[in-house]
Design a protein around this motif. Sequence first.
Motif, PDB file in Angstrom:
ATOM      1  N   GLY A 121       0.794  -1.224   0.000  1.00 20.78           N
ATOM      2  CA  GLY A 121       0.000   0.000   0.000  1.00 20.78           C
ATOM      3  C   GLY A 121       0.826   1.273   0.000  1.00 20.78           C
ATOM      4  O   GLY A 121       0.267   2.364   0.139  1.00 20.78           O
ATOM      5  N   ALA A 122       2.149   1.162  -0.170  1.00 21.59           N
ATOM      6  CA  ALA A 122       2.995   2.358  -0.189  1.00 21.59           C
ATOM      7  C   ALA A 122       2.544   3.303  -1.293  1.00 21.59           C
ATOM      8  O   ALA A 122       2.200   2.883  -2.393  1.00 21.59           O
ATOM      9  N   SER A 167       5.718   8.185   0.142  1.00 18.03           N
ATOM     10  CA  SER A 167       5.848   7.451   1.407  1.00 18.03           C
ATOM     11  C   SER A 167       7.322   7.330   1.786  1.00 18.03           C
ATOM     12  O   SER A 167       8.199   7.347   0.921  1.00 18.03           O
ATOM     13  N   ASP A 227      -6.958   5.408  -1.324  1.00 23.03           N
ATOM     14  CA  ASP A 227      -6.918   3.943  -1.247  1.00 23.03           C
ATOM     15  C   ASP A 227      -7.791   3.286  -2.316  1.00 23.03           C
ATOM     16  O   ASP A 227      -7.965   2.070  -2.303  1.00 23.03           O
ATOM     17  N   ARG A 238      -3.984  -1.446   3.131  1.00 25.97           N
ATOM     18  CA  ARG A 238      -2.884  -1.028   4.001  1.00 25.97           C
ATOM     19  C   ARG A 238      -3.143  -1.540   5.408  1.00 25.97           C
ATOM     20  O   ARG A 238      -4.290  -1.618   5.846  1.00 25.97           O
ATOM     21  N   LYS A 239      -2.075  -1.835   6.115  1.00 25.85           N
ATOM     22  CA  LYS A 239      -2.176  -2.393   7.456  1.00 25.85           C
ATOM     23  C   LYS A 239      -2.967  -1.458   8.366  1.00 25.85           C
ATOM     24  O   LYS A 239      -2.700  -0.263   8.451  1.00 25.85           O
TER      25      LYS A 239
END
Length: 323
Positions: A183-184, A188, A225, A276-277
């Motif tokens: 998800g970078a 980032s 996202d 993403r986490k």
Amino acid sequence: MAEDLYSILGVPKGANAETIKKAYRKLAGKLHPDKNPGNKKMEDRFKQVNHAHEVLSDAKKRALYDEFGEEGLREGFDPERMRAYRQWSSRQGPGAPSGGRYVGEPQDLEDLFSGGGAGFGDLFGDVIGRVRRQRGPTKGGDFESEITIDLGSALRGATIELQPQGQPQGRGGSPVTVRIPAGAAEGSRVRIAGQGGPSTNGGPNGDLVLTIHVTPHPFFRREGDDLHLDLPIAIAEAYQGAKVKVPTVDGAVTLKVPELTQSGNVVRLRGKGVARKGREPGDLFVHFLIHIPTDRRPEVADLIEGLAKLQTDAGDLRKVIAL
């Protein structure tokens, strides 16, 4: 002075999430490198817009930015320490430093937390004690570098090896293993412990801080996202309806194309966007693009001619278009 992130997106400071998202989509569509090939100025502006959206669409990052500016987004920034410092400096009267930056302020915590006047020692006495006990070797400085990866690696995560430029002698030229989190996004930052500059007095090495750049994809584009895909379909698939394979981050899935689909129609695949986490995954928006035949054989031309005689609705629709 860095341009204000709200100004970059053209929104007021109190703008809600939907306003920020709409402003970003409008600018990203206009500035995207695919629409401005070779235009370095537009590319740089596109990166600024992405950075502004990355910060302002994240509630935690936005709060830090609103309170401390770009300084609050630095790796290792400690908001509680900065708030304590501001509170202390406001008590010192005229002439005391009042800014919110570490640059130009005392670099030794004991200097920072000493001589503060009545009541100050009670508030920061435990901090002063820890500083005195911890006097000794200090950590080396950090190195900053950049890395460019493709969109697939940014979305899925990747492990790569690189040789940071400016690495001090004595490392043996060993490559550094870097794990890019899934998800970078463009801009980032990843911190690799112990791969920075050496300490001047026997302490641990500093860190390597990598800024990630993501190359544009010819079919996918990212908005926060969410992912957007321009999917070519044949005339017959659009007219009759069909089941087609659609690529996603997790592999291909089957998507039903509705009958009489028009170019520009959109289908939303929930949860197939950026994962993403610690966050809910985004969605994938599939934009249908009807692909006309490029075959110039006579029989193809005859079929198109026959279709043209039947299809008059587009011309009728254009008659009502006006400014």
